[in-house]
Motif scaffolding. Structure first.
Motif, short mmCIF file in Angstrom:
data_model
loop_
_atom_site.label_atom_id
_atom_site.label_comp_id
_atom_site.label_asym_id
_atom_site.label_seq_id
_atom_site.Cartn_x
_atom_site.Cartn_y
_atom_site.Cartn_z
N LEU A 220 28.27 37.65 38.30
CA LEU A 220 27.23 37.00 39.02
C LEU A 220 27.35 36.55 40.33
O LEU A 220 26.58 36.47 41.36
CB LEU A 220 26.55 36.31 38.08
N ARG A 221 28.37 35.88 40.48
CA ARG A 221 29.12 35.33 41.84
C ARG A 221 30.29 35.60 41.83
O ARG A 221 31.28 35.89 40.96
CB ARG A 221 28.75 33.85 41.79
N THR A 222 30.88 35.49 43.27
CA THR A 222 32.20 35.79 43.53
C THR A 222 33.09 34.54 42.65
O THR A 222 32.61 33.58 42.80
CB THR A 222 32.43 36.29 44.83
N SER A 223 34.35 35.15 42.41
CA SER A 223 35.03 34.01 42.12
C SER A 223 35.68 33.19 43.11
O SER A 223 35.64 33.23 44.39
CB SER A 223 36.37 34.49 41.33
N SER A 224 36.10 31.79 42.76
CA SER A 224 36.54 30.82 43.67
C SER A 224 37.60 30.89 44.21
O SER A 224 38.15 30.25 45.38
CB SER A 224 36.56 29.41 43.06
N SER A 225 38.51 32.05 44.09
CA SER A 225 39.88 32.38 44.58
C SER A 225 40.31 33.84 44.00
O SER A 225 39.58 34.38 43.11
CB SER A 225 40.96 31.17 44.07
N VAL A 226 41.44 34.34 44.83
CA VAL A 226 41.86 35.66 44.60
C VAL A 226 42.39 35.59 43.12
O VAL A 226 42.20 36.49 42.19
CB VAL A 226 43.01 36.01 45.49
N ARG A 227 43.11 34.61 42.70
CA ARG A 227 43.86 34.37 41.25
C ARG A 227 42.79 34.50 40.43
O ARG A 227 43.04 35.20 39.20
CB ARG A 227 44.44 33.01 41.50
N ASP A 228 41.62 33.54 40.68
CA ASP A 228 40.61 33.66 39.57
C ASP A 228 39.82 35.18 39.53
O ASP A 228 39.63 35.47 38.22
CB ASP A 228 39.36 32.72 39.78
N TYR A 229 39.89 36.00 40.67
CA TYR A 229 39.41 37.12 40.54
C TYR A 229 40.16 38.23 39.67
O TYR A 229 39.73 38.77 38.91
CB TYR A 229 39.12 37.80 41.96
N GLU A 230 41.24 38.10 39.99
CA GLU A 230 42.47 38.89 39.37
C GLU A 230 42.62 38.69 37.76
O GLU A 230 42.78 39.32 37.07
CB GLU A 230 43.80 38.47 39.88
N ARG A 231 42.37 37.22 37.36
CA ARG A 231 42.42 37.01 36.19
C ARG A 231 41.09 37.33 35.39
O ARG A 231 40.94 37.75 34.36
CB ARG A 231 42.30 35.49 36.04
N ARG A 232 39.79 37.62 36.02
CA ARG A 232 38.72 38.09 35.49
C ARG A 232 38.98 39.53 35.38
O ARG A 232 38.57 39.77 34.19
CB ARG A 232 37.60 37.91 36.51
N ILE A 233 39.64 40.33 36.05
CA ILE A 233 39.79 41.68 36.06
C ILE A 233 40.71 41.93 34.78
O ILE A 233 40.45 42.80 34.13
CB ILE A 233 40.36 42.39 37.30
N ASP A 234 41.87 41.11 34.71
CA ASP A 234 42.80 41.28 33.48
C ASP A 234 42.04 41.02 32.25
O ASP A 234 42.24 41.57 31.33
CB ASP A 234 43.98 40.35 33.58
N ALA A 235 41.13 39.83 32.07
CA ALA A 235 40.42 39.55 30.83
C ALA A 235 39.39 40.31 30.42
O ALA A 235 38.73 40.45 29.40
CB ALA A 235 40.18 38.01 30.82
N ALA A 236 38.69 41.03 31.18
CA ALA A 236 37.25 41.79 31.04
C ALA A 236 37.82 43.28 31.28
O ALA A 236 37.71 43.68 32.66
CB ALA A 236 36.02 41.32 31.81
N LEU A 237 38.10 44.17 30.65
CA LEU A 237 38.58 45.57 30.73
C LEU A 237 37.77 46.63 30.85
O LEU A 237 36.80 46.49 30.11
CB LEU A 237 39.71 45.73 29.95
N ALA A 238 37.31 46.98 32.10
CA ALA A 238 36.13 47.90 32.31
C ALA A 238 36.48 49.03 33.56
O ALA A 238 37.48 48.55 34.33
CB ALA A 238 35.08 47.35 32.49
#
Length: 193
Positions: free
Chosen positions: A113-131
């Motif tokens: 819904l919003r961009t993550s606060s950091s590159v690391r958080d974005y990568e963690r989202r990608i790893d945790a929500a597989l699609a």
């Protein structure tokens, strides 16, 4: 870099930033309508919010529109993700903390819904929500964060330059077998249970 090449009005073009990763400028007032369209065209969807309040607000809005919704804000409540995995029809609306704590969660599409606060958080989202497809909605105050993310991804091998992609082409990808990933991420193995 021109982030505005992927405007949202009647133009349904998104900007691809990495394999399976897209950004979309969506005005705040248009996010609900675009979410409804994404849910209706892709089915099984995870919506990642940055706060519990956002998760609750969007769950109420989508429920009123007839979308079956599960809400997850308490990281200790694993029952919500279990219910999502079992029923195969609901939309899971969860905070970033919940998704990271209880992943991997598999879906056809993930919307940030919003961009993550950091590159690391974005990568963690990608790893945790597989699609196969991750779409990040961009509002004006997220531009600086997105430019930083794009700068990081541009240096990543194999991504090339961001490219405009039509909405229909992205919907077609939601049934793919491979997951979205950033270059430094590990190859994921599907968990069956």
């Amino acid at each position: 870099m021109n982030l505005h090449s992927a405007e949202s009005g009647s133009n349904m073009t998104l900007l691809q930033i990495h394999p399976g990763g897209y950004v979309w400028h969506v005005p705040r007032a248009g996010r609900e309508a675009h979410l409804l369209r994404l849910v209706s065209q892709t089915g099984r969807l995870v919506l990642i919010t940055n706060s519990s309040r956002e998760a609750i607000d969007y769950s109420e809005r989508l429920t009123l529109s007839g979308v079956p919704v599960l809400v997850a804000t308490d990281t200790s409540n694993v029952a919500v993700v279990d219910a999502f995995n079992d029923d195969h029809v609901s939309t899971l609306i969860a905070t970033q903390e919940y998704v990271i704590a209880n992943g991997p969660i598999e879906a056809r599409m993930v919307v940030h819904l919003r961009t993550s606060s950091s590159v690391r958080d974005y990568e963690r989202r990608i790893d945790a929500a597989l699609a196969p497809v991750h779409v990040t909605f961009i509002v004006p105050e997220d531009e600086r964060r997105m430019v930083s993310l794009l700068s990081h991804l541009k240096a990543d091998s194999g991504h090339g330059e961001p490219a405009d992609v039509e909405f229909e082409d992205i919907v077609d990808l939601t049934s793919a077998d491979d997951f979205a990933m950033v270059g430094h991420a590990r190859r994921r193995i599907r968990l069956r249970g």
